[in-house]
Design a protein around this motif. Structure first.
Motif, PDB file in Angstrom:
ATOM      1  N   LEU A 139       0.824  -1.209   0.000  1.00 16.27           N
ATOM      2  CA  LEU A 139       0.000   0.000   0.000  1.00 16.27           C
ATOM      3  C   LEU A 139       0.854   1.253   0.000  1.00 16.27           C
ATOM      4  N   PHE A 140       2.034   1.171   0.639  1.00 14.65           N
ATOM      5  CA  PHE A 140       2.935   2.326   0.589  1.00 14.65           C
ATOM      6  C   PHE A 140       3.430   2.549  -0.847  1.00 14.65           C
ATOM      7  N   GLN A 141       3.652   1.465  -1.567  1.00 18.44           N
ATOM      8  CA  GLN A 141       4.072   1.575  -2.967  1.00 18.44           C
ATOM      9  C   GLN A 141       2.965   2.226  -3.798  1.00 18.44           C
ATOM     10  N   ILE A 142       1.725   1.836  -3.517  1.00 16.34           N
ATOM     11  CA  ILE A 142       0.595   2.435  -4.230  1.00 16.34           C
ATOM     12  C   ILE A 142       0.477   3.917  -3.893  1.00 16.34           C
ATOM     13  N   GLN A 143       0.624   4.266  -2.593  1.00 19.26           N
ATOM     14  CA  GLN A 143       0.560   5.672  -2.193  1.00 19.26           C
ATOM     15  C   GLN A 143       1.636   6.487  -2.894  1.00 19.26           C
ATOM     16  N   SER A 144       2.818   5.915  -3.011  1.00 17.80           N
ATOM     17  CA  SER A 144       3.906   6.616  -3.679  1.00 17.80           C
ATOM     18  C   SER A 144       3.579   6.874  -5.141  1.00 17.80           C
ATOM     19  N   ARG A 145       2.997   5.873  -5.832  1.00 19.91           N
ATOM     20  CA  ARG A 145       2.623   6.047  -7.243  1.00 19.91           C
ATOM     21  C   ARG A 145       1.530   7.086  -7.414  1.00 19.91           C
ATOM     22  N   LEU A 146       0.688   7.240  -6.409  1.00 16.39           N
ATOM     23  CA  LEU A 146      -0.379   8.241  -6.461  1.00 16.39           C
ATOM     24  C   LEU A 146       0.106   9.616  -6.022  1.00 16.39           C
ATOM     25  N   GLY A 147       1.388   9.741  -5.701  1.00 16.28           N
ATOM     26  CA  GLY A 147       1.939  11.028  -5.313  1.00 16.28           C
ATOM     27  C   GLY A 147       1.706  11.402  -3.878  1.00 16.28           C
ATOM     28  N   GLN A 148       1.355  10.442  -3.046  1.00 18.28           N
ATOM     29  CA  GLN A 148       1.106  10.718  -1.629  1.00 18.28           C
ATOM     30  C   GLN A 148       2.371  10.456  -0.814  1.00 18.28           C
ATOM     31  N   PRO A 149       2.666  11.316   0.200  1.00 18.51           N
ATOM     32  CA  PRO A 149       3.866  11.109   1.018  1.00 18.51           C
ATOM     33  C   PRO A 149       3.761   9.806   1.797  1.00 18.51           C
ATOM     34  N   THR A 150       4.856   9.092   1.866  1.00 16.92           N
ATOM     35  CA  THR A 150       4.848   7.810   2.563  1.00 16.92           C
ATOM     36  C   THR A 150       6.248   7.491   3.053  1.00 16.92           C
ATOM     37  N   VAL A 151       6.386   6.414   3.754  1.00 10.75           N
ATOM     38  CA  VAL A 151       7.691   5.967   4.229  1.00 10.75           C
ATOM     39  C   VAL A 151       8.442   5.372   3.042  1.00 10.75           C
ATOM     40  N   PRO A 152       9.742   5.142   3.188  1.00 14.14           N
ATOM     41  CA  PRO A 152      10.477   4.483   2.104  1.00 14.14           C
ATOM     42  C   PRO A 152       9.810   3.174   1.719  1.00 14.14           C
ATOM     43  N   ILE A 153       9.749   2.925   0.421  1.00 14.30           N
ATOM     44  CA  ILE A 153       8.969   1.789  -0.062  1.00 14.30           C
ATOM     45  C   ILE A 153       9.858   0.664  -0.550  1.00 14.30           C
ATOM     46  N   ASP A 154       9.265  -0.511  -0.578  1.00 15.27           N
ATOM     47  CA  ASP A 154       9.890  -1.685  -1.175  1.00 15.27           C
ATOM     48  C   ASP A 154       9.307  -1.848  -2.575  1.00 15.27           C
ATOM     49  N   PRO A 155      10.074  -1.576  -3.669  1.00 13.96           N
ATOM     50  CA  PRO A 155       9.515  -1.600  -5.028  1.00 13.96           C
ATOM     51  C   PRO A 155       8.931  -2.945  -5.436  1.00 13.96           C
ATOM     52  N   SER A 156       9.364  -4.010  -4.777  1.00 14.31           N
ATOM     53  CA  SER A 156       8.886  -5.338  -5.158  1.00 14.31           C
ATOM     54  C   SER A 156       7.766  -5.846  -4.257  1.00 14.31           C
ATOM     55  N   ALA A 157       7.279  -4.994  -3.353  1.00 17.16           N
ATOM     56  CA  ALA A 157       6.288  -5.453  -2.378  1.00 17.16           C
ATOM     57  C   ALA A 157       5.021  -5.963  -3.050  1.00 17.16           C
ATOM     58  N   CYS A 158       4.504  -5.209  -4.002  1.00 18.27           N
ATOM     59  CA  CYS A 158       3.263  -5.629  -4.666  1.00 18.27           C
ATOM     60  C   CYS A 158       3.489  -6.858  -5.524  1.00 18.27           C
ATOM     61  N   ASP A 159       4.653  -6.923  -6.176  1.00 18.35           N
ATOM     62  CA  ASP A 159       4.944  -8.079  -7.024  1.00 18.35           C
ATOM     63  C   ASP A 159       5.004  -9.359  -6.210  1.00 18.35           C
ATOM     64  N   GLU A 160       5.620  -9.276  -5.035  1.00 21.77           N
ATOM     65  CA  GLU A 160       5.725 -10.456  -4.182  1.00 21.77           C
ATOM     66  C   GLU A 160       4.357 -10.927  -3.706  1.00 21.77           C
ATOM     67  N   ALA A 161       3.499  -9.954  -3.375  1.00 21.10           N
ATOM     68  CA  ALA A 161       2.148 -10.322  -2.941  1.00 21.10           C
ATOM     69  C   ALA A 161       1.326 -10.880  -4.103  1.00 21.10           C
ATOM     70  N   TRP A 162       1.625 -10.403  -5.301  1.00 18.65           N
ATOM     71  CA  TRP A 162       0.844 -10.777  -6.484  1.00 18.65           C
ATOM     72  C   TRP A 162       1.195 -12.177  -6.984  1.00 18.65           C
ATOM     73  N   ASP A 163       2.482 -12.511  -7.027  1.00 12.21           N
ATOM     74  CA  ASP A 163       2.928 -13.714  -7.722  1.00 12.21           C
ATOM     75  C   ASP A 163       2.198 -14.973  -7.259  1.00 12.21           C
ATOM     76  N   VAL A 164       2.154 -15.174  -5.957  1.00 13.87           N
ATOM     77  CA  VAL A 164       1.539 -16.397  -5.432  1.00 13.87           C
ATOM     78  C   VAL A 164       0.046 -16.414  -5.704  1.00 13.87           C
ATOM     79  N   ILE A 165      -0.596 -15.289  -5.477  1.00 18.50           N
ATOM     80  CA  ILE A 165      -2.053 -15.217  -5.660  1.00 18.50           C
ATOM     81  C   ILE A 165      -2.420 -15.337  -7.142  1.00 18.50           C
TER      82      ILE A 165
END
Length: 547
Positions: free
Chosen positions: A245-271
């Motif tokens: 969600l932090f990665q998504i917030q960053s893409r939407l231009g919202q301030p957030t903590v440092p993000i893990d660029p692969s966070a969404c990919d890791e959650a996505w792959d298995v599902i």
């Protein structure tokens, strides 16, 4: 048919004819009779239009062809619709029927009605010939024994090659209506297959997105244990929100903590892998069908629309081939112009149509099917109460440069190309650009089957027919490079779809594909310069060298 074309057809078919002393009016009457057939019944059996040379334009014969074409335009009443140019029967002179040397059967059948005979005329070999005009022919006899009952000029084949100018045009092949229908139906079925494929891909995507968002938005994991630990400034801070969600917030231009660029990919792959229909134990026809679609949608654990994109282009090409066969009895008939040459303008128009129409259709259908499912699913997900459910534009937008490129290829360049060609032939509807266009006789073919791929880069002028036109070759190369570049850009756009973009679409209602791949200033500059140079050289006489 316009007057100029009618006069050129008469010139091609009668300029080799003559008369004996004192019989000049016979040839004038023959041209008028033929002009009425051309005007009112088409040009079956006639040689294609041929423009006289600059010296021949001042000849009496050309003047008579023009006058006959004008008279035919304003003529009224019923006129004979079948003409046969042949020697007379030696049984009687002047003849009451044609000699049988032409090989036709219908002139002697009971149902054939002879209207009048004009002659004698002189062929190029000095032979006496007559123009036999018929108001009706025995259709049954003509079809069964001669294979042709269309009104027009007879004989159809080379038996007349010594009378007019040039080689006799071969008969137009019968249109392959069956093939046209086969290709048309194949195009429709393939289009339906593509739409179903895209819908199946959107269903896979909705299922994966729903599970991913349920996973990354829970406040606590099972057993009450804390969620992911986010390190900030070296201090471990307990967070109950998935880093995706932090990665998504960053893409939407919202301030957030440092993000893990692969966070969404890791959650996505298995599902995403779990969406494979082969894992579904409740089999039905739709599950079986989705198994087939899954093979082309799952590319390296990522969503891909490359297969549907290529298939949509093929469906459009099949439709173009069907139209070509239906109109001109040739697969490439839609690319052949009225002079029976392969048209460079038409090739460009249809090539860009295949690429852009295929692309915008696939992206738009995917947006629609995906967002329609999100609208339904979002209401059932309590964890997404703040998500916007308003669906935005379905079809991807095109930037100004892409619209400009489309307008140049589909409208501006073909229009000016047509005006230039008409002005070269001194057509009345192009007077506005005649002062800057050099008059020139254009090459014309007898039948569409004479069109060749070399037409795309050889001269259109009759005087330089078959010679390479550097401006057309340059334009063809640049067009091919630009078109290939955009195709590769579009392929990369859909080959592996970004996971974060899909999740943002579910959260905001924005389409995954908000716009077509954009083009830059260099692309549009090359396109404009290529078309401008092509049209400028087109206005000059063929073979002109410019330093």
């Amino acid at each position: 048919m316009d007057t100029t074309t009618c006069a050129e057809i008469l010139w091609a078919n009668t300029s080799g004819l003559g008369t004996g002393p004192g019989n000049e009016k016979l040839l004038s009457d023959a041209r008028i009779a033929l002009a009425r057939i051309v005007r009112h019944d088409g040009a079956a059996g006639f040689l294609p239009p041929k423009r006289p040379t600059s010296e021949e334009l001042s000849s009496k014969a050309w003047g008579e062809c023009v006058e006959a074409a004008i008279q035919a335009e304003t003529s009224t009443g019923t006129a004979p619709t079948y003409a046969l140019l042949a020697a007379g029967s030696p049984a009687s002179m002047p003849p009451t029927e044609p000699a049988k040397e032409h090989g036709l059967h219908w002139p002697y059948a009971p149902g054939t009605k002879l209207a009048t005979i004009i002659g004698p005329l002189k062929s190029t070999t000095g032979q006496d010939v007559w123009l036999f005009l018929y108001s009706a022919i025995d259709t049954k006899e003509a079809l069964e024994k001669d294979g042709d009952a269309r009104s027009g000029f007879f004989p159809r084949m080379g038996a007349r090659s010594g009378i007019g100018q040039g080689e006799m045009a071969p008969p137009t092949p019968q249109r392959s209506g069956a093939w046209a229908w086969v290709l048309f139906v194949a195009s429709i079925l393939l289009s339906a297959y593509v739409v179903t494929w895209v819908y199946a891909a959107s269903e896979f995507t909705r299922g994966a997105v729903k599970e991913v968002l349920e996973k990354v938005t829970i406040e606590e994991l099972e057993g009450g244990s804390p969620g992911y630990i986010i390190k900030k400034a070296g201090v471990e801070v307990g967070e109950t929100t998935h880093p995706c969600l932090f990665q998504i917030q960053s893409r939407l231009g919202q301030p957030t903590v440092p993000i893990d660029p692969s966070a969404c990919d890791e959650a996505w792959d298995v599902i995403w892998a779990a969406q494979n229909p082969n894992n579904d134990k409740n089999r039905n026809w739709w599950t079986t069908a989705k198994t087939w679609f899954w093979k082309g949608t799952d590319v390296g654990s990522q969503l891909s629309l490359l297969g549907p994109l290529l298939m949509s282009g093929l469906a459009i090409i099949l439709m173009i081939l069907a139209a070509g066969i239906a109109l001109k009895s040739y697969f490439l008939g839609a690319l052949i112009d009225e002079r029976n040459r392969l048209s460079l303008s038409r090739v460009q128009q249809l090539a860009w149509t295949v690429v852009l129409l295929g692309g915008i259709t696939i992206l738009g259908v995917f947006n629609m099917s995906l967002l329609a499912g999100f609208v339904r699913d979002l209401a059932q997900m309590n964890t997404l109460q703040d998500a916007a459910t308003e669906v935005q534009n379905f079809f991807p937008a095109m930037d100004l440069a892409l619209w400009a490129a489309l307008g140049i290829n589909l409208l501006v360049s073909p229009l000016f190309s047509k005006l230039i060609l008409n002005a070269k032939e001194l057509k009345a509807d192009s007077n506005q650009i005649q002062p800057i266009v050099a008059s020139e006789a254009l090459e014309k073919r007898a039948v569409p089957g004479k069109a060749a791929l070399s037409d795309l880069f050889t001269s259109e002028g009759e005087a330089n027919a078959g010679q390479v036109d550097v401006s057309r070759l340059q334009h063809l190369v640049i067009t091919g490079l630009l078109l290939s570049g955009y195709v590769l850009l579009l392929v990369e756009y859909v080959r592996a779809i970004d996971v974060t973009s899909v999740l943002i679409s579910a959260l905001t209602g924005a389409p995954v594909f908000a716009a077509m791949p954009p083009i830059d200033g260099t692309f549009i500059s090359l396109l404009v310069l290529s078309h401008a140079g092509y049209l400028a050289f087109k206005a000059m006489p063929s073979g002109t060298n410019v330093n």
